[in-house]
Design a protein around this motif. Structure first.
Motif, PDB file in Angstrom:
ATOM      1  N   LEU A  26      -1.396   2.476   4.393  1.00 50.79           N
ATOM      2  CA  LEU A  26      -0.101   3.012   3.962  1.00 50.79           C
ATOM      3  C   LEU A  26       1.137   2.475   4.463  1.00 50.79           C
ATOM      4  N   ASP A  27       1.071   2.648   6.006  1.00 51.91           N
ATOM      5  CA  ASP A  27       2.204   2.163   6.848  1.00 51.91           C
ATOM      6  C   ASP A  27       2.219   0.771   6.610  1.00 51.91           C
ATOM      7  N   GLN A  28       1.170  -0.218   6.659  1.00 54.57           N
ATOM      8  CA  GLN A  28       1.549  -1.526   6.457  1.00 54.57           C
ATOM      9  C   GLN A  28       1.974  -2.231   5.105  1.00 54.57           C
ATOM     10  N   ALA A  29       1.487  -1.384   4.062  1.00 53.60           N
ATOM     11  CA  ALA A  29       1.838  -1.563   2.576  1.00 53.60           C
ATOM     12  C   ALA A  29       3.361  -1.117   2.486  1.00 53.60           C
ATOM     13  N   CYS A  30       3.807   0.010   3.088  1.00 52.56           N
ATOM     14  CA  CYS A  30       5.121   0.184   2.927  1.00 52.56           C
ATOM     15  C   CYS A  30       6.073  -0.770   3.835  1.00 52.56           C
ATOM     16  N   GLY A  31       5.524  -1.156   4.933  1.00 53.11           N
ATOM     17  CA  GLY A  31       6.300  -2.336   5.742  1.00 53.11           C
ATOM     18  C   GLY A  31       6.524  -3.424   4.761  1.00 53.11           C
TER      19      GLY A  31
END
Length: 77
Positions: A26-31
């Protein structure tokens, strides 16, 4: 001889098959979402930024069980 043919055919199939999608957190996708939105806003295209925000928010929610990206704010018109 036949086994080398089978191996060669398998190698060709592996090379021609589309690459499998990588697992993304999720953190990568949000970035990635934030970067894409920032680029659209920097270009000055507010309609494109609105579209990216809507589609990105929907995609994040769909892929991460309703999650959101609190660090990604809606674009200003």
């Amino acid at each position: 001889m036949r086994s080398s043919f089978v191996l060669a055919a398998a190698a060709l199939l592996a090379l021609s098959a589309p690459l499998a999608a990588r697992a993304v957190s999720l953190d990568q996708a949000c970035g990635m979402f934030a970067s894409k939105l920032d680029a659209a806003q920097a270009s000055g295209d507010s309609q494109k930024a609105q579209t990216i925000y809507k589609e990105g928010s929907d995609r994040i929610a769909a892929r991460f069980n309703g999650a959101t990206c609190p660090n990604v704010k809606p674009p200003t018109p």
